[in-house]
Design an enzyme around this catalytic site. Structure first.
Site, PDB file in Angstrom:
ATOM      1  N   SER A 166       0.074   8.498  13.581  1.00  0.00           N
ATOM      2  CA  SER A 166      -0.352   9.755  13.450  1.00  0.00           C
ATOM      3  C   SER A 166       1.127  10.688  12.739  1.00  0.00           C
ATOM      4  CB  SER A 166      -0.301  10.507  14.746  1.00  0.00           C
ATOM      5  OG  SER A 166      -1.468  11.453  14.265  1.00  0.00           O
TER       6      SER A 166
ATOM      7  N   LYS B 136      -4.134   5.151  18.906  1.00  0.00           N
ATOM      8  CA  LYS B 136      -4.447   5.764  18.082  1.00  0.00           C
ATOM      9  C   LYS B 136      -5.873   6.519  17.779  1.00  0.00           C
ATOM     10  CE  LYS B 136      -3.743   8.561  13.805  1.00  0.00           C
ATOM     11  NZ  LYS B 136      -4.565   7.797  13.289  1.00  0.00           N
TER      12      LYS B 136
ATOM     13  N   ARG C 198      -0.178   7.586  -0.260  1.00  0.00           N
ATOM     14  CA  ARG C 198       0.168   9.568   0.912  1.00  0.00           C
ATOM     15  C   ARG C 198       1.275   8.871   1.824  1.00  0.00           C
ATOM     16  NH1 ARG C 198      -4.314  13.491   0.479  1.00  0.00           N
ATOM     17  NH2 ARG C 198      -4.937  11.868   2.288  1.00  0.00           N
TER      18      ARG C 198
ATOM     19  N   ASN D 278      -7.628  10.652  17.606  1.00  0.00           N
ATOM     20  CA  ASN D 278      -7.470  11.202  16.731  1.00  0.00           C
ATOM     21  C   ASN D 278      -9.132  11.335  17.368  1.00  0.00           C
ATOM     22  OD1 ASN D 278      -6.432  10.009  15.274  1.00  0.00           O
ATOM     23  ND2 ASN D 278      -7.082   9.180  13.068  1.00  0.00           N
TER      24      ASN D 278
ATOM     25  N   GLU E 143      -8.194  14.779  18.329  1.00  0.00           N
ATOM     26  CA  GLU E 143      -7.973  15.262  17.737  1.00  0.00           C
ATOM     27  C   GLU E 143     -10.203  16.600  16.858  1.00  0.00           C
ATOM     28  OE1 GLU E 143      -5.871  14.213  14.384  1.00  0.00           O
ATOM     29  OE2 GLU E 143      -7.521  14.549  13.371  1.00  0.00           O
TER      30      GLU E 143
ATOM     31  N   ASP F  84       1.985  -2.213  -4.581  1.00  0.00           N
ATOM     32  CA  ASP F  84       0.564  -1.802  -4.659  1.00  0.00           C
ATOM     33  C   ASP F  84      -0.252  -2.305  -5.829  1.00  0.00           C
ATOM     34  OD1 ASP F  84       0.217   0.927  -2.889  1.00  0.00           O
ATOM     35  OD2 ASP F  84      -0.863   0.859  -5.271  1.00  0.00           O
TER      36      ASP F  84
ATOM     37  N   ASN G 164      -5.871   2.853   9.936  1.00  0.00           N
ATOM     38  CA  ASN G 164      -6.812   3.397  10.748  1.00  0.00           C
ATOM     39  C   ASN G 164      -7.593   1.688  10.949  1.00  0.00           C
ATOM     40  OD1 ASN G 164      -5.860   5.397  11.737  1.00  0.00           O
ATOM     41  ND2 ASN G 164      -6.382   6.371   9.881  1.00  0.00           N
TER      42      ASN G 164
ATOM     43  N   GLY H 139       0.025  12.451   9.408  1.00  0.00           N
ATOM     44  CA  GLY H 139      -0.089  13.210   8.249  1.00  0.00           C
ATOM     45  C   GLY H 139       0.763  13.063   7.521  1.00  0.00           C
TER      46      GLY H 139
ATOM     47  N   GLY I  67       0.829  -1.234  -0.160  1.00  0.00           N
ATOM     48  CA  GLY I  67       0.421   0.137  -0.170  1.00  0.00           C
ATOM     49  C   GLY I  67       0.855   1.415   0.097  1.00  0.00           C
TER      50      GLY I  67
END
Lengths: 328, 328, 328, 328
Positions: free
Chosen positions: A121, A192, A10, A196, A199, A30, A95, A123, A7
């Site tokens: 975490s 995690k 991003r 979030n 967050e 991927d 996630n 991003g 995978g």
């Protein structure tokens, strides 16, 4: 170390990059060939299938799965269960819902395969800043993977050390470097998930505060109680010396510096599963989460126009008071 | 008894009517001549000004002011303070802020004028059902006005008496008839304000429940977990034997019977001051009012599209995750 | 009709009684012999086991299970699946989670057994007032059971009919009698679940309102803004003519009439599953439920002293401001 | 510059110190002689009264008032209005309500005195970190005071500059140094008030998140879904690379490092006026503030045991269901 990254979106691609920069050897896979090619240019070995990735890894094999939670992750793990041998390690760095980890870890365990869940975490900034990771799994497997986590993590960096924190063995010294072994399988994603949830709450606190600042210019207020505030400057000033300075505020200040009115956004805000799961976990534990839930519900509400419930309110108001609500 | 009704809107006119039907004598005044004429046809004496009303009343004069809270009520009371004599009674039957009552009662008291605040519930149904009233003021004046309140109130009616309620003097026997002397000036409107605060909360509870029922038909849900529920029938069935039966539910059932989709409503819901004031009062008392405040805020939200706060959420999401929110 | 009632607790026994009074024939079974004996005295046939109950019923057999949700209901249904024959009907009248119904209905269906879920409201008052029921299942089985539901339901009674409601076939005429066929399996309990979610919200709205009334006597307020209100009378007065009259208010008035201070209650409030499940359902549907969730969380909070979260707030306040929180 | 500091508590004394270190000349006054003596040792000129302070200042005189909001600030400003001459500047650096500033600025203006309100954040850390300031008042007076603000402010420091922020004149270049001219009188305190409102929301988001983490060790959960998490390490790990890093998290990590259980705190959390005022301002503007209000209400709730509202819930539950709540 050598590991396959399954995978290369991003997050996955950046994880692969940061690991390669740290001297690790990556087998990249991927479904998107361009994503593979791009990594290959940066030094990764390519795989044309999971099977191929499995063949190219030396044992014990390490598979880091970085796919959307749910079906994509689930089916990949199913496939890897067939390809993997006892001693191999499957890492879910996406996630996933923590109860899925618990279930999968049991299945893996029955086959002698090790399962590790990593809540990641950071991003799109992780490549540069490092990734903050909370890790669930058996101690031996987590310790074995330590070189990988250490490379991915931010490290001590320029952030000041916590006063009073001592390394007397009761704490995990890895925490200061930005990663921690949270506990048994599922606990990495659980932590995690709560991250979030928090967050969402933090974001909503800022959102409401800025709404109150903005609302002060309303011409329905008395003239001397009306202020036309520069939100860009206010976000900036709070970054230095105030109690509410944070990374999310830094991002807000940057967004406002670029576009004072934020009018490129529609105001329809998405949510991924973690906010929802945090509320579920809280309910299982009988913990009151007024703020975390309100933050989630506000996002739900942002995506609807004229709820049925609101119409029912108007209907009741008409019923008891003859109030006619102004049509849209 | 004889009294002037100042303000012949929906509520004022019905109060005048119910009093006349109960044998009281009404001097009717409003800035709208048609409103006066209409009452005159039903037997009221008309007044062409506050001065005229004052002249036509025998002493001690009773003025029942039934005007929108704020400036209209305030200026009328100012004018009546000049016209009234010691012993006269000013009744504010509108939705004034209770602190305004406290202030006005002091001014009246200094002039020997009596001030009574009446929180009046019942909406457009009061003429028929009677008005529920909570009354603030000095005991003597409230007792003097009892014949008026008794006429306006619903009385015992067909509603079953509360088991265990005894008239041993510790309770106010008027409560069973639908009115009560709540306490000193301001307390009548204070209790009415809280009534409206509760009303917002109750309404929002139904609104959310019906939203959850309606949302169950979403095609994003698994097919066997999706229900296409008849909300009209569900509102109806809950009216009989369920724990959540109420007058607001009766009104909801009627609205849904008339229009299953409520699509004549825009979903933009107004609020009057009481919901806001209830939250203020709670904050002064340090009382947590999660539900009452959420009900008010939901109405605020219903009247906006795309809040600035929601846009800021999207901006932050883009900032840390590169998430691009779908434009409107 | 003839049916077995499995589970003779408060609800089950009253259902059996109301059915017997309506001329139905009851086979009564419970693990508690005294519960069986008590029903036998009132005319029920007794059963010493599920097997015995099955034997005593003529076909198609009807089993009404009235047990706590979760394990007790689940194991009983498992046992009945073995005892039942094609065409028999299993009714779960308890408070099961609707997804359990959906799952069970599929299992039953594979064996030719019919499964019906009944959400039953009315509490301990149902014997007298009748039970409000929302029913999930296939139309044929629900229609077959109609005589049972009609007996249990409140019927039109003294409650005024909804203006505008017409029986033109689009609505279910049973709704006016207090029961309704909501839809496929699971929908009966789903609607009952939302009913309870609303119930939590309504209750909390009253609770907060009464807290604001009570808080007004605080000696921290200015003396003329302080009221010592009689909550018993206020609850009573709102029962007649006010917008917030309801059955829950009737119960509140009765409780306050009996004990003005409610000091026999600790203030620790339980919750059953439905409030929690309603929030989950709302999250699945992306519906904002600020009020329903706040009502649930308030109950959670009522059962804790000094949450860890609150301690963390104090710790932060000390950290940035040197504020020392007053110890307990 | 030369200025008098009136009020030498924690904040006032540190402001005086930071100004003296920056070369400004301080006239120090407080009702507590020891507070004055302590500043005198560090170089301040002492004053024995407001009058004395006024005499020792050269014109235009600058008075920085740093006292608790409400009566102490109000009476000091009243006294200074008598002592001050046209052209003198009164600065309220405390936490006054912004509407008080608006009122006072008008009174000052009528006498030719300038009024400036400064919202000052930074708590006990300000001496070291600098104070974040949002300033309300006329441009001329704010500009005149710039050397003072520049000294007090944190300055650019080590905090990275906001990408995209340009100094093209549309923004206030002072914002990057940690202070900003927000607008007319009252706006400085208004912005600070919203800052504190946001602060409450942020704090509560962390508090709830940590509560969910802690609640996961509950023995009511299934054993494999139960985690015994090290909250100290988790707070630490989130400080590096996570989306929720912030100064409040730094403080939380430090508090947890010192005492893992936080058992030195009772969990009774105070609130000052700003949280409350933020909600009021939001209501005036019709802005929904679900999170900010919930954060405030949670603090209210933390200071009560067994609310009346909770008891009423139990009473209703007993009323409809015969549920007996477990006594405390």
């Amino acid at each position: 170390m050598q590991l396959a990254i399954i995978g290369l979106g991003r997050m996955g691609a950046n994880i692969a990059r940061r690991l390669m920069r740290g001297g690790h050897q990556i087998i990249a896979f991927d479904h998107n060939q361009r994503a593979i090619d791009s990594l290959a240019e940066e030094g990764a070995t390519t795989a044309i299938s999971l099977q191929d990735a499995a063949t190219k890894l030396s044992r014990p094999r390490i598979f880091w799965i970085m796919l959307p939670a749910g079906a994509p992750t689930e089916s990949t793990i199913d496939a890897l269960l067939d390809l993997a041998s006892p001693g191999d390690i499957l890492i879910d760095g996406g996630n996933s819902f923590y109860k899925d980890d618990i279930r999968r870890a049991k299945i893996c365990s029955a086959k002698g395969i090790l399962y590790v869940d990593v809540g990641t975490s950071g991003g799109i900034w992780g490549l540069e800043r490092g990734f903050c990771m909370t890790i669930g799994g058996k101690r031996a497997s987590v310790d074995h993977l330590d070189p990988i986590f250490e490379t991915l993590a931010p490290g001590l960096g320029t952030i000041s050390r916590t006063p009073g924190r001592i390394d007397n063995g009761s704490e995990d010294s890895r925490a200061e470097k930005g990663y921690v072994h949270a506990g048994p399988p599922g606990s990495g994603h659980f932590v995690k998930m709560v991250h979030n949830g928090i967050e969402y709450g933090l974001m909503q606190a800022y959102a409401e505060g800025f709404d109150v600042l903005k609302g002060r210019s309303s011409d329905k207020l008395a003239e001397d109680e009306r202020f036309d505030l520069n939100l860009t400057d206010i976000a900036e000033v709070w970054r230095r010396g105030s109690v509410i300075s944070s990374w999310l505020l830094d991002l807000s200040a940057a967004a406002l510096a670029e576009n004072h009115t934020l009018d490129t956004y529609s105001g329809r805000v998405a949510d991924s599963g973690e906010g929802h799961w945090t509320i579920e976990a809280a309910m299982e534990e009988c913990v009151a989460v007024h703020v975390l839930s309100a933050a989630l519900f506000t996002r739900f509400r942002s995506r609807v126009e004229g709820t049925f419930g609101d119409k029912l309110l108007s209907a009741m108001r008409f019923g008891f008071g003859g109030h006619v609500e102004i049509p849209q």
